[in-house]
Scaffold this active site. Sequence first.
Site, PDB file in Angstrom:
ATOM      1  N   ARG A 149       0.835  -1.189   0.000  1.00  0.00           N
ATOM      2  CA  ARG A 149       0.000   0.000   0.000  1.00  0.00           C
ATOM      3  C   ARG A 149       0.881   1.253   0.000  1.00  0.00           C
ATOM      4  O   ARG A 149       2.027   1.222   0.429  1.00  0.00           O
ATOM      5  CB  ARG A 149      -0.911   0.022   1.225  1.00  0.00           C
ATOM      6  CG  ARG A 149      -1.854  -1.164   1.336  1.00  0.00           C
ATOM      7  CD  ARG A 149      -2.670  -1.086   2.608  1.00  0.00           C
ATOM      8  NE  ARG A 149      -3.621  -2.181   2.727  1.00  0.00           N
ATOM      9  CZ  ARG A 149      -3.386  -3.336   3.362  1.00  0.00           C
ATOM     10  NH1 ARG A 149      -2.199  -3.539   3.938  1.00  0.00           N
ATOM     11  NH2 ARG A 149      -4.310  -4.285   3.426  1.00  0.00           N
ATOM     12  N   LYS A 175      -2.079  -2.458   7.980  1.00  0.00           N
ATOM     13  CA  LYS A 175      -3.238  -1.962   8.706  1.00  0.00           C
ATOM     14  C   LYS A 175      -3.373  -2.667  10.048  1.00  0.00           C
ATOM     15  O   LYS A 175      -3.194  -3.875  10.145  1.00  0.00           O
ATOM     16  CB  LYS A 175      -4.514  -2.179   7.885  1.00  0.00           C
ATOM     17  CG  LYS A 175      -4.629  -1.267   6.670  1.00  0.00           C
ATOM     18  CD  LYS A 175      -5.967  -1.460   5.980  1.00  0.00           C
ATOM     19  CE  LYS A 175      -6.159  -0.491   4.825  1.00  0.00           C
ATOM     20  NZ  LYS A 175      -7.458  -0.684   4.155  1.00  0.00           N
ATOM     21  N   HIS A 235      -2.856   2.828  -5.776  1.00  0.00           N
ATOM     22  CA  HIS A 235      -3.697   1.662  -5.490  1.00  0.00           C
ATOM     23  C   HIS A 235      -3.977   0.857  -6.758  1.00  0.00           C
ATOM     24  O   HIS A 235      -4.176  -0.362  -6.708  1.00  0.00           O
ATOM     25  CB  HIS A 235      -5.004   2.084  -4.847  1.00  0.00           C
ATOM     26  CG  HIS A 235      -5.569   1.055  -3.922  1.00  0.00           C
ATOM     27  ND1 HIS A 235      -4.942   0.684  -2.750  1.00  0.00           N
ATOM     28  CD2 HIS A 235      -6.680   0.289  -4.004  1.00  0.00           C
ATOM     29  CE1 HIS A 235      -5.653  -0.250  -2.145  1.00  0.00           C
ATOM     30  NE2 HIS A 235      -6.703  -0.509  -2.893  1.00  0.00           N
ATOM     31  N   ARG A 268      -1.357  -1.649  -7.113  1.00  0.00           N
ATOM     32  CA  ARG A 268      -1.614  -2.792  -6.223  1.00  0.00           C
ATOM     33  C   ARG A 268      -2.629  -3.749  -6.866  1.00  0.00           C
ATOM     34  O   ARG A 268      -2.457  -4.962  -6.827  1.00  0.00           O
ATOM     35  CB  ARG A 268      -2.126  -2.261  -4.881  1.00  0.00           C
ATOM     36  CG  ARG A 268      -2.463  -3.307  -3.831  1.00  0.00           C
ATOM     37  CD  ARG A 268      -2.741  -2.589  -2.516  1.00  0.00           C
ATOM     38  NE  ARG A 268      -3.511  -3.364  -1.569  1.00  0.00           N
ATOM     39  CZ  ARG A 268      -2.978  -4.182  -0.659  1.00  0.00           C
ATOM     40  NH1 ARG A 268      -1.661  -4.341  -0.606  1.00  0.00           N
ATOM     41  NH2 ARG A 268      -3.746  -4.833   0.189  1.00  0.00           N
ATOM     42  N   HIS A 299      -4.222  -8.907   3.264  1.00  0.00           N
ATOM     43  CA  HIS A 299      -5.662  -8.919   3.502  1.00  0.00           C
ATOM     44  C   HIS A 299      -5.978  -9.769   4.729  1.00  0.00           C
ATOM     45  O   HIS A 299      -5.358 -10.804   4.957  1.00  0.00           O
ATOM     46  CB  HIS A 299      -6.404  -9.501   2.291  1.00  0.00           C
ATOM     47  CG  HIS A 299      -6.493  -8.561   1.141  1.00  0.00           C
ATOM     48  ND1 HIS A 299      -6.746  -8.974  -0.151  1.00  0.00           N
ATOM     49  CD2 HIS A 299      -6.370  -7.209   1.067  1.00  0.00           C
ATOM     50  CE1 HIS A 299      -6.768  -7.938  -0.958  1.00  0.00           C
ATOM     51  NE2 HIS A 299      -6.540  -6.857  -0.240  1.00  0.00           N
ATOM     52  N   TYR A 334     -10.299 -10.145  -7.232  1.00  0.00           N
ATOM     53  CA  TYR A 334      -9.411 -10.198  -8.384  1.00  0.00           C
ATOM     54  C   TYR A 334      -9.681 -11.406  -9.278  1.00  0.00           C
ATOM     55  O   TYR A 334      -9.248 -11.431 -10.428  1.00  0.00           O
ATOM     56  CB  TYR A 334      -7.949 -10.213  -7.915  1.00  0.00           C
ATOM     57  CG  TYR A 334      -7.580  -8.968  -7.153  1.00  0.00           C
ATOM     58  CD1 TYR A 334      -7.479  -7.738  -7.801  1.00  0.00           C
ATOM     59  CD2 TYR A 334      -7.375  -8.998  -5.777  1.00  0.00           C
ATOM     60  CE1 TYR A 334      -7.169  -6.585  -7.094  1.00  0.00           C
ATOM     61  CE2 TYR A 334      -7.070  -7.850  -5.064  1.00  0.00           C
ATOM     62  CZ  TYR A 334      -6.973  -6.647  -5.732  1.00  0.00           C
ATOM     63  OH  TYR A 334      -6.674  -5.508  -5.033  1.00  0.00           O
TER      64      TYR A 334
END
Length: 322
Positions: free
Chosen positions: A169, A193, A264, A267, A290, A299
Amino acid sequence: MLQYPDSFLEYISSGRRYSERTVLLYRSALYRFYASIVRSGDKLPVTAEDVEATIGGAISELSAPAQISLLTSTNIRSFIALSLKEGLSPRSVNLMISALSSYCKWLVREEKLESNPVGKLYRPKEKKRLPDFYKQEDMGKFLEMEVEDTFEGIRNRLIVTMLYMTGMRRAELVSLNMDDYDKGRGVFHITGKGGKEREIPVIPFLSKKINVYLQKRNSSFSECKNNSFFLTDKGETLYLAFVNNVVRKELAALKDSVGKKTPHLLRHSFATHLLNDGADLNSIKEVLGHSSLAATQVYTHNSFEQLKKNYITAHPRAKKRR
């Protein structure tokens, strides 16, 4: 300004280590909700700052007990309806609902609220959006383009290359330190995150680009004590807008590709191209950081479209008969 919302925001910022952007989104959602109760005029202010500027006085008069008692299903349902009426997208409204739900769950844990009033409320249905991505051949051409032999040129090219070849990210790239690169093992240590840590492998092609950059960094800033992996032209730590500008400038060469030029999107391209080339979905999930496989499965839709094209091209019964 508001006792309980501000305490909650401090909790997710310091205790849960949510990103600055997420905290701002939550803050706007909570302040907009209370503004919907005490608003004056036809439209709600958009951000928390707008709320403070227009009806901040009225909100500040809400006592601590009132801040709790106003959290009812009826009030929140009215807030949802008003937000949709004002033209907010279902996605934006759902983000605000999630913020309110998290806030209420926290209040329940703090024994300030008996139950979460958001739990069984209707959530607007969102249109499924497939993530955009750059064509693999376009990115291949980009990676082979000549680079200006300056610190700025080498750094800018590496920023885009790393975003595309690691899937990290933007915020993760900005926060990288020199110690986060383990050259011996060929990995980056990433803190993502929520403070979650992971490792991203560095392939030989990228490793060579990194070595060139580090040599130029050392020669350009030999006296610099800044431990950040990437530096600005003045030897300072990068910031998010800086990365956005670099990506737009560098990817301007991809004139026939996707219109947007964002970190992004690189990514998205990383994940889509890995999946198209046969990478395991769970492996992609781990590299992207994730928390659930569901976030990675989006995806597969892009990859299915690619599969259909390959199928029609290769299958003998799918070909047009001459």
